[in-house]
Design a protein around this motif. Sequence first.
Motif, PDB file in Angstrom:
ATOM      1  N   PHE A 164       0.858  -1.119  -0.090  1.00 36.21           N
ATOM      2  CA  PHE A 164       0.011  -0.037   0.008  1.00 36.21           C
ATOM      3  C   PHE A 164       0.812   1.216   0.070  1.00 36.21           C
ATOM      4  N   SER A 165       0.876   2.131  -0.914  1.00 38.71           N
ATOM      5  CA  SER A 165       1.641   3.215  -1.128  1.00 38.71           C
ATOM      6  C   SER A 165       0.835   4.454  -1.688  1.00 38.71           C
ATOM      7  N   LEU A 166       1.059   5.635  -1.279  1.00 38.86           N
ATOM      8  CA  LEU A 166       0.301   6.764  -1.470  1.00 38.86           C
ATOM      9  C   LEU A 166       1.097   7.485  -2.783  1.00 38.86           C
ATOM     10  N   SER A 167       0.132   8.090  -3.460  1.00 34.68           N
ATOM     11  CA  SER A 167       0.814   9.221  -4.232  1.00 34.68           C
ATOM     12  C   SER A 167       1.558  10.238  -3.865  1.00 34.68           C
ATOM     13  N   PRO A 168       2.382  11.100  -4.492  1.00 37.27           N
ATOM     14  CA  PRO A 168       2.996  12.145  -3.898  1.00 37.27           C
ATOM     15  C   PRO A 168       2.080  13.171  -3.059  1.00 37.27           C
ATOM     16  N   SER A 169       1.132  13.482  -4.027  1.00 43.99           N
ATOM     17  CA  SER A 169       0.219  14.344  -3.249  1.00 43.99           C
ATOM     18  C   SER A 169      -0.648  13.932  -2.165  1.00 43.99           C
ATOM     19  N   ALA A 170      -1.114  12.705  -2.263  1.00 43.77           N
ATOM     20  CA  ALA A 170      -1.715  12.186  -1.090  1.00 43.77           C
ATOM     21  C   ALA A 170      -0.782  11.959   0.094  1.00 43.77           C
ATOM     22  N   GLN A 171       0.438  11.513  -0.026  1.00 46.19           N
ATOM     23  CA  GLN A 171       1.435  11.437   1.083  1.00 46.19           C
ATOM     24  C   GLN A 171       1.645  13.011   1.536  1.00 46.19           C
ATOM     25  N   GLN A 172       1.902  13.827   0.664  1.00 47.56           N
ATOM     26  CA  GLN A 172       1.764  15.485   1.245  1.00 47.56           C
ATOM     27  C   GLN A 172       0.640  15.675   2.160  1.00 47.56           C
ATOM     28  N   ALA A 173      -0.595  15.416   1.691  1.00 57.78           N
ATOM     29  CA  ALA A 173      -1.863  15.733   2.531  1.00 57.78           C
ATOM     30  C   ALA A 173      -1.621  15.155   3.743  1.00 57.78           C
ATOM     31  N   VAL A 174      -1.161  13.641   3.900  1.00 55.86           N
ATOM     32  CA  VAL A 174      -1.264  13.437   5.185  1.00 55.86           C
ATOM     33  C   VAL A 174      -0.305  13.938   6.110  1.00 55.86           C
ATOM     34  N   GLU A 175       1.074  14.097   5.586  1.00 50.34           N
ATOM     35  CA  GLU A 175       1.817  14.742   6.252  1.00 50.34           C
ATOM     36  C   GLU A 175       1.489  16.345   6.855  1.00 50.34           C
ATOM     37  N   TYR A 176       0.783  16.858   5.974  1.00 48.27           N
ATOM     38  CA  TYR A 176       0.231  18.090   6.375  1.00 48.27           C
ATOM     39  C   TYR A 176      -0.841  18.318   7.494  1.00 48.27           C
ATOM     40  N   VAL A 177      -1.520  17.147   7.285  1.00 51.38           N
ATOM     41  CA  VAL A 177      -2.582  16.919   8.460  1.00 51.38           C
ATOM     42  C   VAL A 177      -1.643  16.640   9.964  1.00 51.38           C
ATOM     43  N   GLU A 178      -0.933  15.539   9.625  1.00 48.42           N
ATOM     44  CA  GLU A 178       0.078  15.427  11.224  1.00 48.42           C
ATOM     45  C   GLU A 178       0.635  16.920  11.363  1.00 48.42           C
ATOM     46  N   SER A 179       1.235  17.630  10.676  1.00 48.98           N
ATOM     47  CA  SER A 179       2.264  18.900  10.773  1.00 48.98           C
ATOM     48  C   SER A 179       1.212  19.713  11.610  1.00 48.98           C
ATOM     49  N   ARG A 180       0.161  19.614  11.251  1.00 46.79           N
ATOM     50  CA  ARG A 180      -0.817  20.650  11.861  1.00 46.79           C
ATOM     51  C   ARG A 180      -1.485  19.912  13.407  1.00 46.79           C
ATOM     52  N   GLY A 181      -0.964  18.956  13.734  1.00 49.17           N
ATOM     53  CA  GLY A 181      -1.221  18.460  14.942  1.00 49.17           C
ATOM     54  C   GLY A 181      -2.619  17.622  15.009  1.00 49.17           C
ATOM     55  N   MET A 182      -3.252  17.222  13.957  1.00 51.68           N
ATOM     56  CA  MET A 182      -4.313  16.507  13.821  1.00 51.68           C
ATOM     57  C   MET A 182      -3.992  14.854  13.680  1.00 51.68           C
ATOM     58  N   VAL A 183      -5.126  14.216  13.616  1.00 49.07           N
ATOM     59  CA  VAL A 183      -4.968  12.918  13.336  1.00 49.07           C
ATOM     60  C   VAL A 183      -6.001  12.347  12.196  1.00 49.07           C
ATOM     61  N   LEU A 184      -5.730  11.408  11.595  1.00 49.19           N
ATOM     62  CA  LEU A 184      -6.529  10.982  10.405  1.00 49.19           C
ATOM     63  C   LEU A 184      -7.632  10.062  10.401  1.00 49.19           C
ATOM     64  N   ALA A 185      -8.705  10.104   9.839  1.00 47.26           N
ATOM     65  CA  ALA A 185      -9.790   9.262   9.826  1.00 47.26           C
ATOM     66  C   ALA A 185     -10.110   8.920   8.253  1.00 47.26           C
ATOM     67  N   PRO A 186      -9.346   7.988   7.630  1.00 48.21           N
ATOM     68  CA  PRO A 186      -9.600   7.587   6.343  1.00 48.21           C
ATOM     69  C   PRO A 186     -10.884   6.593   6.305  1.00 48.21           C
ATOM     70  N   TYR A 187     -10.920   6.164   5.018  1.00 42.87           N
ATOM     71  CA  TYR A 187     -12.323   5.174   4.888  1.00 42.87           C
ATOM     72  C   TYR A 187     -12.120   4.358   3.725  1.00 42.87           C
ATOM     73  N   SER A 188     -12.651   3.392   3.655  1.00 41.96           N
ATOM     74  CA  SER A 188     -12.694   2.485   2.496  1.00 41.96           C
ATOM     75  C   SER A 188     -13.985   1.963   2.058  1.00 41.96           C
ATOM     76  N   GLU A 189     -14.109   1.267   0.959  1.00 36.77           N
ATOM     77  CA  GLU A 189     -15.661   0.323   0.726  1.00 36.77           C
ATOM     78  C   GLU A 189     -15.374  -1.014   0.455  1.00 36.77           C
ATOM     79  N   ALA A 190     -16.184  -1.834   0.892  1.00 36.37           N
ATOM     80  CA  ALA A 190     -15.926  -3.285   0.918  1.00 36.37           C
ATOM     81  C   ALA A 190     -16.691  -3.931  -0.539  1.00 36.37           C
ATOM     82  N   ALA A 191     -17.433  -3.040  -1.235  1.00 42.08           N
ATOM     83  CA  ALA A 191     -18.329  -3.631  -2.325  1.00 42.08           C
ATOM     84  C   ALA A 191     -17.660  -2.850  -3.584  1.00 42.08           C
TER      85      ALA A 191
END
Length: 763
Positions: free
Chosen positions: A375-402
């Motif tokens: 599982f790997s992220l695109s550069p833009s998605a990776q930067q978005a994740v890192e920016y959330v962390e840099s602002r002191g927030m946690v992540l809440a991703p989601y997925s679909e089973a169907a």
Amino acid sequence: MNKGKQSRREFMGKVVDIAGSAGLLGMVSGSMLTATQAKTEKLIALSNQNLTVTIDTSGGQITALHNKWTGEHHQLESVEFAIVSDHGTQTADRMVVTGIEHKADSLAVTLEGGGYHVQIHYLLGEAWIEKWISLTSNTPLMLKRIVLGNRKYTPAFREIYAHSDHTAYSVPINWFLRSAKGGWYTGIEFPFTVGEQSDSRLSLAYGGWQWKYDLANRHLADMVDERPASVGLADMNVALKPGETLTSEREFLGVYQNTGSFRVKAMTGTPRILTTTAERLDWGEVWAMQAFMRQPLPPLPANHEGFLLYMNGWWAGLPGGPITPPDLAVYKKAIDQSKELGADVFAFSPTWMGMAEFFKRSAPFVESVGKDLEFSLSPSAQQAVEYVESRGMVLAPYSEAASSYREDRPDWKLVNPAGTKLGQLCWANPEPTDWFFKLHRKIFDTFKAIKFWGWDGGWLPGEPEELLPDQQYLSWECHSTEHGHVPGNISYQAYQNVMSFFRRLRTERPQVETIVAWAVKCGGPWALRYIDSHENFYENEGPDDLRFQMWYNQNSSFLPCEKNMAQIWFKFSPSTREMPEKSQDYWKIWYTKQTRDYVYGLMSALSGGVDFGYIVQLPQFDSDTEKETYLAFLRQWKKWASENLAYLKVKRDLFGQPLRQGGIDGNAHVIKNRGFIFIFNPTEERHIGRIPLDQRILLTTGENYEVRVIHPPAQGSLGSFQHGSSVLVDMPPGTCKVLQIGPSQGPAIASKIPTGADIQDAF
């Protein structure tokens, strides 16, 4: 409801239907209930201050019930279980007791016979008893269904009432055995249960299922009106090997006492999912079931302290496709704004941490994700994740089973009767289920900022939400011979595998709380054991609709309030929105000419009794002054909610269903002699609410209480009151108030009594 008296032949005919072609008793001759006649009684009573259940250990069956709240007694003739398989039907009364284990609050009775070894387990709870069986066969067999409790009650109950979740899925919750003063509630802790009844008998069974879902002439696929799905019990199709043990679902039986006040459905239109069928329950029935449901749905370990704010990017209208460089700038701005609002949690609009568009279930990323657990992220998605962390927030991703996962593994796909392999995985197959679990677990371990994860779309078999153009229902059937399940109906095994997925993930990675949007709605409350927050009944439309849905969570599904999904609206103005003609009957439920402001929106969310709220809009301010006022308000009440979280999580609804015609609504959050009350007036007229200061709102006896208005500010005390008296609260149109209740040291002195409007009683 009872459908009139039935002859023994008519009742037995229905029992044959519920048990399968072999019949509940294997079509044997002689009396159905012979255990107590043929064996010498050896009685053991499991008892506490609320109930006594008497069990005859010569056969393991319940013989008597005593409701200590009402003083009523019932004698029972009971067959505690029937195992229906391809070998026929084996019943408890045709087996021999070979062992007994008795403790103060539990009893286990071991039986042998017919090639089976079975233990009946009884466990006494606060005001209920649970029962389940563990069974082993000497020979291989195919389990079809299990009957848990086939009982005749003497005297007969005044009424045996089957209560469902009143949704499109018609998920059974329980049966109320009603007497003059109260009664008993019973059921099976499983969504796919059927009951057959006469005036004095009730038999409960469970197995697999298949819906008969009528889509004809519906405005939307899930606008059910008075036509919920018809659920047909199907075979479990569980292959049991010799010596292998299967543990059944749990049956429950508990007591309640009538209050003489009633919880009433009061629909003013046709909502999504919820039916318009009338129903009236005594509040004693509701409160007893609410207390019981904390047994199968106990609190989950929290990964945080206090009340959190969660920014939902999907609802806030952020870019929904895989995050690109242009999207990144939009996301950084939204992340900054979320931080300024005091948000602790951030969720991207796309699935899989910004890598796939919601509902694009055959996208290249979706089809290939997780091969070799990569599982790997695109550069833009990776930067978005890192920016959330840099602002002191946690992540809440989601997925679909169907989705069309693992195109490299066609052997994992659903197979239809013609032998065609469909795009979706077969969740009755343990291999892809285990892969999906390991993929999520690896992502959790890799990205430490993930503290919440959600699932949307359908998951359980037959989900009508999945009926979209060029798509099929999630199938009840898979005809593969390579999946480790029996070809045919897979509903039971798929359900068990999905529940196992949640259990393993929530217990092995307790630092990540779980959220479902659609996913498992057709499993009702029983599917939420390992879920922290669920999307109520449908996508929320404003603060009033939020309280409406949460009311049904607590008073129809009997869910603990901390599992509510509480959306926080900054501004809700339905009069400015276009109303599709096909949906007007649904929209009119929550339609108002008034604008619900951020105060009304936040208070509606806090009243839900949750420890985090979902921000659904990125606020737009007209001035810096308005912005600072809002931010100060949000900080104040977030701090207040954190300090009073224990009270918020105790919720008792007042006045009746929100959004009923001309009605105010609210709820009390009280522990012993202190607490808070929220009151809302969504109407365009002034009303007065009358609230009793007694046990009905969970106030203890023997004290005087002061009642203060803490919102709106500066309204002060409503006076001091004796326990058992009532307080009157003036509610102008479109307003909300928060009251604080606590002990008063002085004499009982009421403030000015409001007049000039209709008085609505809390009960």
